[in-house]
Design a protein around this motif. Structure first.
Motif, short mmCIF file in Angstrom:
data_model
loop_
_atom_site.label_atom_id
_atom_site.label_comp_id
_atom_site.label_asym_id
_atom_site.label_seq_id
_atom_site.Cartn_x
_atom_site.Cartn_y
_atom_site.Cartn_z
N ALA A 143 -35.40 11.45 20.21
CA ALA A 143 -36.63 11.50 19.41
C ALA A 143 -36.68 10.34 18.41
O ALA A 143 -37.73 9.73 18.20
CB ALA A 143 -36.74 12.83 18.69
N ALA A 144 -35.52 10.02 17.81
CA ALA A 144 -35.47 8.91 16.85
C ALA A 144 -35.68 7.57 17.54
O ALA A 144 -36.13 6.61 16.91
CB ALA A 144 -34.13 8.92 16.13
N MET A 145 -35.38 7.49 18.84
CA MET A 145 -35.50 6.23 19.58
C MET A 145 -36.90 5.98 20.13
O MET A 145 -37.19 4.89 20.62
CB MET A 145 -34.50 6.23 20.75
CG MET A 145 -33.05 6.15 20.32
SD MET A 145 -31.92 6.43 21.71
CE MET A 145 -32.43 5.13 22.84
N LEU A 146 -37.78 6.96 20.05
CA LEU A 146 -39.14 6.78 20.56
C LEU A 146 -39.82 5.61 19.86
O LEU A 146 -39.74 5.47 18.63
CB LEU A 146 -39.95 8.06 20.34
CG LEU A 146 -39.61 9.24 21.25
CD1 LEU A 146 -40.24 10.53 20.72
CD2 LEU A 146 -40.08 8.97 22.69
N GLY A 147 -40.48 4.78 20.63
CA GLY A 147 -41.15 3.62 20.06
C GLY A 147 -40.29 2.40 19.91
O GLY A 147 -40.71 1.39 19.35
N SER A 148 -39.04 2.46 20.35
CA SER A 148 -38.11 1.32 20.30
C SER A 148 -37.92 0.76 18.89
O SER A 148 -38.21 -0.40 18.62
CB SER A 148 -38.58 0.20 21.24
OG SER A 148 -38.66 0.66 22.57
N PRO A 149 -37.46 1.58 17.94
CA PRO A 149 -37.23 1.08 16.57
C PRO A 149 -36.14 0.02 16.55
O PRO A 149 -35.26 0.00 17.40
CB PRO A 149 -36.81 2.33 15.81
CG PRO A 149 -36.26 3.24 16.85
CD PRO A 149 -37.07 3.00 18.08
N GLU A 150 -36.22 -0.85 15.54
CA GLU A 150 -35.22 -1.90 15.38
C GLU A 150 -34.03 -1.44 14.55
O GLU A 150 -32.98 -2.07 14.55
CB GLU A 150 -35.86 -3.12 14.70
CG GLU A 150 -36.99 -3.74 15.52
CD GLU A 150 -37.70 -4.84 14.77
OE1 GLU A 150 -37.02 -5.59 14.05
OE2 GLU A 150 -38.93 -4.95 14.89
N LEU A 151 -34.21 -0.34 13.81
CA LEU A 151 -33.13 0.24 13.00
C LEU A 151 -33.08 1.74 13.24
O LEU A 151 -34.11 2.42 13.15
CB LEU A 151 -33.36 -0.03 11.51
CG LEU A 151 -32.46 0.73 10.52
CD1 LEU A 151 -31.01 0.27 10.65
CD2 LEU A 151 -32.94 0.54 9.08
N LEU A 152 -31.90 2.25 13.55
CA LEU A 152 -31.68 3.68 13.68
C LEU A 152 -30.76 4.14 12.56
O LEU A 152 -29.66 3.60 12.39
CB LEU A 152 -31.05 4.03 15.03
CG LEU A 152 -31.98 4.03 16.25
CD1 LEU A 152 -31.16 4.27 17.52
CD2 LEU A 152 -33.05 5.10 16.12
N VAL A 153 -31.22 5.11 11.79
CA VAL A 153 -30.44 5.68 10.70
C VAL A 153 -29.99 7.07 11.14
O VAL A 153 -30.82 7.97 11.29
CB VAL A 153 -31.27 5.75 9.40
CG1 VAL A 153 -30.45 6.35 8.27
CG2 VAL A 153 -31.76 4.35 9.01
#
Length: 265
Positions: A143-153
C-alpha cells in the motif's frame, strides 16, 4: 534536483513540557537504505512522523527532496508504513490495495505491480484476516508503494516477526532500493543494522551516531552490531556525564542572603 532525500535543521519537537527531539540537524542522501536504530522510546517514530509531515514541530525545519515535509508536492513522492498493519480484515489483499489506490488517485493497474513486487501473488485473493503477520506487513508495504514513491518511510516493519520472515522482508527492501528508491527503516533489533547502507543511531531523542555498518564495527572494534551500539551508548553516557560535571563546576554556589535582622529573605 537536490541530492539529499531528507534534511532537518534544528528540529525540535515537544510533547507538553517534555522535549522529545532537541535541535536535531540531519542530512540523508538519496538512493539508500537508511536504518534508524535505537531502543524503544528513543524518538524514532517521532522523527519519522516529522519526515512524513504528520507530526507537530515546535521549531526548526524538515524538508524532503527540497520541499517542506508534508507539503502538496510530496503527496505522491513519499510512502509511509506505520507500525501496525493498516489494512481491512474483511477485504482481500487485492481489494485492500484497490481501495488504497482509489483513495490516493493512483491507477488501478498499479495494484498488480505492487502485488508482484512484494511477493503477494499467491495471497492476492485471500482475506486479510487469514494472513500471517509477515504477509499482513507485506500488504501494508505494498500500500505504501502505490504510485511509485521516491521515499519509503517504514516504522519498525519487522517488529514481532521471526527471523525467516524478517529476512524475506529485508530482501524486498533491497530490491526496492536497487530500483532507486530511498528507504528510511526504523528498528530496535540491532542485527538489522548490517542490512542497511547507512545508519542513524538514536538515544533519548538525539542522533548519537551517523555511520555505515562497516564503520560501526570497525570504529567500536565490536563483534556484532548490538555490542557496537552498547559501546556507543556507553561513550555517549560518559560524554553527557562529563558535560554535566563541567556545568556543575562552573555554577556559582547559592548565596545565603539575609535581611538586616539576620533572617533569610
Amino acid at each position: 534536483m537536490t541530492s539529499n532525500a531528507i534534511e532537518a535543521r534544528r528540529l525540535t519537537i515537544r510533547r507538553g513540557r517534555k522535549t522529545v527531539i532537541d535541535r536535531l540537524d540531519l542530512t540523508l542522501p538519496r538512493g539508500a537504505i537508511v536504518g534508524l536504530l535505537g531502543p524503544s522510546g528513543s524518538g524514532k517514530t517521532t522523527l519519522m512522523r516529522a519526515v512524513v509531515g504528520v507530526q507537530i514541530v515546535s521549531s526548526g525545519t524538515v524538508s524532503v527532496f527540497g520541499e517542506p515535509a508534508g507539503s502538496a508536492p510530496l503527496r505522491h513522492k513519499v510512502g509511509y508504513m506505520t507500525q501496525l498493519a493498516s489494512i481491512y480484515d474483511d477485504l482481500s489483499v487485492r481489494a485492500n490495495l484497490a481501495y488504497f489506490a482509489r483513495v490516493q488517485g493512483v491507477p488501478k493497474s498499479d495494484v498488480e505491480r505492487v502485488i508482484e513486487r512484494t511477493d503477494l501473488r499467491d495471497q492476492a485473493d485471500q482475506l486479510a484476516r487469514t494472513l500471517s503477520g509477515g504477509q499482513a506487513n507485506r500488504v501494508s508495504l505494498a500500500a505504501a508503494m502505490l504510485g511509485s514513491p521516491e521515499l519509503l518511510v517504514l516504522d519498525e516493519p519487522t517488529v514481532g516477526l521471526d527471523p525467516i520472515l524478517r529476512s524475506e522482508l529485508w530482501a524486498i527492501f533491497r530490491r526496492i532500493a536497487d530500483d532507486g528508491v530511498t528507504l528510511l527503516v526504523s528498528s530496535h533489533v540491532m542485527d538489522e543494522a548490517t542490512r542497511c547502507d547507512r545508519l542513524l543511531l538514536m538515544r533519548e531523542g538525539a542522533v548519537i551516531a551517523v555511520t555505515t555498518p562497516r564503520e560501526l564495527l570497525e570504529n567500536t572494534r565490536a563483534a556484532s552490531a548490538e555490542e557496537a551500539f552498547l559501546r556507543i551508548i556507553e561513550a555517549d553516557t560518559a560524554k553527557r556525564d562529563s558535560v554535566s560535571k563541567r556545568l556543575l563546576a562552573t555554577r556559582p554556589p547559592p548565596q545565603d542572603r539575609r535581611g538586616p535582622e539576620g533572617t533569610k529573605r
